[in-house]
Design a protein around this motif. Structure first.
Motif, PDB file in Angstrom:
ATOM      1  N   ALA A   1      -4.351  31.910  -2.829  1.00 42.74           N
ATOM      2  CA  ALA A   1      -4.773  33.325  -2.861  1.00 42.74           C
ATOM      3  C   ALA A   1      -4.533  33.890  -4.252  1.00 42.74           C
ATOM      4  CB  ALA A   1      -4.015  34.124  -1.802  1.00 42.74           C
ATOM      5  N   GLY A   2      -5.473  33.676  -5.142  1.00 36.80           N
ATOM      6  CA  GLY A   2      -5.395  34.257  -6.486  1.00 36.80           C
ATOM      7  C   GLY A   2      -4.511  33.451  -7.425  1.00 36.80           C
ATOM      8  N   PRO A   3      -4.447  33.905  -8.678  1.00 34.68           N
ATOM      9  CA  PRO A   3      -3.633  33.212  -9.674  1.00 34.68           C
ATOM     10  C   PRO A   3      -2.149  33.476  -9.441  1.00 34.68           C
ATOM     11  CG  PRO A   3      -4.586  35.185 -10.630  1.00 34.68           C
ATOM     12  CD  PRO A   3      -5.124  35.085  -9.233  1.00 34.68           C
ATOM     13  N   PRO A   4      -1.274  32.678 -10.053  1.00 32.62           N
ATOM     14  CA  PRO A   4       0.165  32.869  -9.861  1.00 32.62           C
ATOM     15  C   PRO A   4       0.715  33.948 -10.784  1.00 32.62           C
ATOM     16  CG  PRO A   4      -0.177  31.052 -11.365  1.00 32.62           C
ATOM     17  CD  PRO A   4      -1.560  31.552 -10.968  1.00 32.62           C
ATOM     18  N   LEU A   5       1.823  34.549 -10.357  1.00 30.37           N
ATOM     19  CA  LEU A   5       2.641  35.304 -11.309  1.00 30.37           C
ATOM     20  C   LEU A   5       3.184  34.328 -12.331  1.00 30.37           C
ATOM     21  CD1 LEU A   5       4.548  37.450  -8.722  1.00 30.37           C
ATOM     22  CD2 LEU A   5       3.149  38.389 -10.571  1.00 30.37           C
ATOM     23  N   ARG A   6       3.212  34.728 -13.600  1.00 33.79           N
ATOM     24  CA  ARG A   6       3.745  33.842 -14.650  1.00 33.79           C
ATOM     25  C   ARG A   6       4.855  34.593 -15.383  1.00 33.79           C
ATOM     26  NH1 ARG A   6       0.263  32.365 -18.519  1.00 33.79           N
ATOM     27  NH2 ARG A   6       0.877  30.193 -18.563  1.00 33.79           N
ATOM     28  N   TYR A   7       6.073  34.094 -15.246  1.00 30.69           N
ATOM     29  CA  TYR A   7       7.275  34.833 -15.660  1.00 30.69           C
ATOM     30  C   TYR A   7       8.079  33.916 -16.579  1.00 30.69           C
ATOM     31  CZ  TYR A   7      11.176  38.137 -14.471  1.00 30.69           C
ATOM     32  OH  TYR A   7      12.179  39.086 -14.464  1.00 30.69           O
TER      33      TYR A   7
ATOM     34  N   LEU B   1       9.013  28.350 -17.708  1.00 32.75           N
ATOM     35  CA  LEU B   1       7.945  29.190 -17.174  1.00 32.75           C
ATOM     36  C   LEU B   1       7.980  29.101 -15.653  1.00 32.75           C
ATOM     37  CD1 LEU B   1       5.363  30.897 -17.320  1.00 32.75           C
ATOM     38  CD2 LEU B   1       4.065  28.778 -17.597  1.00 32.75           C
TER      39      LEU B   1
ATOM     40  N   SER C   1       1.793  38.494  -0.516  1.00 37.47           N
ATOM     41  CA  SER C   1       1.500  39.039  -1.844  1.00 37.47           C
ATOM     42  C   SER C   1       2.500  40.128  -2.206  1.00 37.47           C
ATOM     43  CB  SER C   1       0.078  39.615  -1.887  1.00 37.47           C
ATOM     44  OG  SER C   1      -0.862  38.632  -1.530  1.00 37.47           O
TER      45      SER C   1
ATOM     46  N   ASN D   1       5.758  38.575  -3.113  1.00 35.84           N
ATOM     47  CA  ASN D   1       5.639  37.940  -4.432  1.00 35.84           C
ATOM     48  C   ASN D   1       5.820  38.973  -5.547  1.00 35.84           C
ATOM     49  OD1 ASN D   1       5.349  35.455  -5.706  1.00 35.84           O
ATOM     50  ND2 ASN D   1       3.129  35.610  -5.883  1.00 35.84           N
ATOM     51  N   ARG D   2       5.094  40.117  -5.442  1.00 33.11           N
ATOM     52  CA  ARG D   2       5.196  41.087  -6.539  1.00 33.11           C
ATOM     53  C   ARG D   2       6.535  41.816  -6.528  1.00 33.11           C
ATOM     54  NH1 ARG D   2       1.283  43.906  -3.128  1.00 33.11           N
ATOM     55  NH2 ARG D   2       2.392  45.630  -2.169  1.00 33.11           N
TER      56      ARG D   2
ATOM     57  N   ALA E   1       7.880  38.975  -9.760  1.00 31.37           N
ATOM     58  CA  ALA E   1       7.057  39.392 -10.903  1.00 31.37           C
ATOM     59  C   ALA E   1       7.932  39.733 -12.107  1.00 31.37           C
ATOM     60  CB  ALA E   1       6.220  40.615 -10.522  1.00 31.37           C
TER      61      ALA E   1
END
Lengths: 441, 164
Positions: free
Chosen positions: A188-194, A336, A356, A359-360, A364
């Motif tokens: 479901a969509g791109p990943p968070l990148r932290y 990463l 989602s 996740n955020r 994030a």
């Protein structure tokens, strides 16, 4: 350094030498040995649904392309033109059609890596070119496994097989997929990148560290509870109360959650229940599960509320939230973190909305929970420079007779899973080390 | 503030956008929260040109409870990632007033912003396109929604701790 005895000396029962986090030499050995001998997560096959679809990532420090070949299978190739070394694909995802074409000199390759064509080939006649190993094409990794949609690969051609490596730990991925009424997931969509300026293993250890949430996250979870009470504890509760507030659960709660460890460094928190157990029911979901599996099996699947499952070496999976966090090492002090969520095919949309949201709120670079975790990792990365002690302590609920080759279930605040990870770390760091050293000398 | 319903101008809308940024830069968070309608949502997409904020991950999609939590946390005694505190700075290009419907009390602006956030020796610069949905509520302009699109929303970031 470089001999297996030197590596073994870094882990002593209940403590680990600080060099495993801060030494560039150790990091290089991890890339060369640990990440070559283990099964490393790449992605999900729904990221490349059509023939020619590809996704670029890395295994340890090796850039790779995951691509769907004309036979519909996922192949994993090192991302390098055999000619001059040019990366073949640099976008994160795309479709290459039936072949890859290097943008430098137009060498082309089938999507299984085989050399297809070289322009002006007559220039190589009578040069012995055909005997050069670089003319074989793009190099495939040692082994690839598609497990219920999740793609793993091992760089080395020889090594421990997929089923033997993961064993019963695969039950968490099974549960994640079984939660879909149609028995499959879709990305479901791109990943968070932290980006984290710390060693990748600090993130790994934190996933089963059940004594930090109520301390490090008091500023977010504690404040959430305070505001909620000031509002008169309204019903329905705000979404943040479901997700963030359980981080303030007392030590006794986390003790009761339990921890299970499996051989080869895998393990999970939340054996009996977890901070994910008390989420509101989503209308229509249980009914869809009963239609798919029958009520008894549906209940069995949904009653399993595991918290964090470590798939050694470098991912964490959350079954109840269909989430994977990938701790990608970039340097001894740089990691990463990519956090993915997956849609349960056949389930109501509210489930992916919940995943989602989690996740955020938690993973994030803008998350008030993530901020305090990263603060702790970066302080540790800097603090370990001090010469007052060479050792990092992993002693909580340690027993001298611990046998990591056997599955175990223990008190949820034990640091056994961290010790289990270092036991596997030594095993797979040294797996081919003496052999490689012998070849070199 | 006087009742704006009757005589509101485009300049009033633009001034409001500048004032909001100034409150964030000066850390006047209680005033900033009072600019919002209770139903307002602060959205920061993760994917470039993302259309669905709910069923895919966003960087932020925060209701009033989350915004209040975010603001109260900044001043907490045990907010470790804010010891020492971050500071921020917004540089705004003059907002476009894309929707101006005083009779309905409905307005929308589009603003290009350079956002700087700093803590200790680190400083980041983000390029933003900000969409404000404003409404008149009880005679005052209020934020009904704020969408902050990062030019590099798909890049890997360290901590972004304050509000762009």
């Amino acid at each position: 350094m470089g001999h297996s005895d030197d590596i073994r000396a870094l882990f002593q029962g209940y403590q680990v030498h600080r060099d495993v986090y801060i030494s560039n030499d150790i990091y290089e050995f991890e890339m060369k040995h640990l990440f070559a001998n283990t099964w490393v997560f790449l992605g999900h096959d729904s990221q490349t649904p059509n023939k020619g679809d590809y996704y670029t990532t890395q295994i340890g420090d090796q850039p790779v392309i995951m691509v769907r070949h004309t036979d519909d299978q996922i192949h994993v190739l090192l991302n390098r033109c055999p000619h001059k070394g040019t990366k073949i694909a640099i976008d994160r995802t795309g479709n290459t059609g039936k072949f890859f074409r290097c943008p430098y000199h137009a060498w082309s390759f089938k999507t299984d890596g085989c050399l297809l064509a070289i322009p002006l080939k007559k220039g190589y006649q009578d040069t012995g070119f055909e005997n050069n190993q670089n003319t074989k094409g793009m190099t495939p990794v040692g082994a690839v496994k598609n497990y219920r949609g999740f793609i793993f690969a091992r760089l080395n051609p020889e090594g421990v097989g997929f089923e033997e490596f993961f064993g019963d730990s695969l039950s968490t991925l099974d549960n994640m997929v079984d939660r879909a009424p149609e028995g499959r997931l879709e990305v479901a969509g791109p990943p968070l990148r932290y980006m984290h300026r710390c060693n990748w293993k600090m993130l790994l250890e934190n996933q089963t560290d059940t004594c930090h949430p109520m301390v490090a996250h008091e500023s977010s979870a504690g404040t959430a509870i305070k505001i909620f009470e000031e509002m008169g504890s309204p019903s329905p509760r705000p979404p943040a109360m479901q997700i963030i507030a359980p981080f303030m659960s007392p030590y006794e709660f986390f003790e009761g959650m339990g921890i299970r460890t499996w051989p080869n460094g895998h393990g999970h928190t939340g054996v009996n229940m977890s901070i994910h157990s008390d989420y509101d029911a989503i209308p229509g979901y249980f009914e869809a599960m009963c239609d798919a599996y029958g009520e008894e099996k549906a209940k069995t699947i949904l009653d399993d509320n595991r918290h964090n499952t470590i798939y050694f070496p470098n991912i964490m999976a959350k079954g109840p939230l269909q989430q994977i966090r990938n701790f990608i090492p970039l340097a001894a002090d740089k990691t990463l973190v990519e956090s993915w969520v997956y849609r349960l095919v056949g389930a109501p949309d509210q489930l992916i909305a919940m995943s989602s949201m989690y996740n955020r709120m938690i993973n994030a670079p803008t998350s008030i929970v993530g901020h305090d975790d990263l603060e702790m990792y970066e302080r540790a990365q800097e603090g370990l420079r001090t010469n007052s002690s060479d050792w990092v302590n992993l002693q909580r609920l340690y027993g001298e007779d611990e046998d990591y080759s056997k599955e175990a279930v223990e008190n949820g605040t034990t640091e056994r899973q961290m010790r289990n990870q270092f036991d596997a770390w030594v095993k797979f760091m040294t797996y081919d080390m003496d052999k490689t050293t012998a070849e070199q000398t | 503030m006087e009742d704006m319903t009757q005589h509101i101008t485009r300049d009033d809308i633009i001034d409001f956008i500048y004032q909001e940024a100034r409150m964030l830069d000066e850390g006047r968070y209680d005033e900033w929260l009072s600019l919002w309608l209770e139903s307002g949502i602060y959205w920061m997409p993760l994917d470039y040109k993302q259309s669905d904020p709910i069923n895919a991950t966003s960087l932020l999609y925060e209701d009033h409870f989350m915004l209040r939590l975010r603001v109260e946390r900044l001043n907490g005694a045990r907010t470790f990632s804010q010891k020492p505190k971050s500071r921020c700075h917004h540089v705004l290009q003059r907002p476009f007033v894309d929707v101006f419907e005083p009779l309905e009390g409905r307005f929308q602006t589009n603003t290009s912003v350079h956002y700087v956030e700093t803590r200790l020796d680190e400083q980041i610069l983000l390029a933003l396109t900000v969409t404000h949905d404003l409404k008149i509520d009880d005679g005052k302009l209020k934020i009904a929604g704020k969408k902050v699109e990062l030019l590099n929303s798909d890049a890997a970031f360290g901590n972004i701790q304050l509000l762009p």
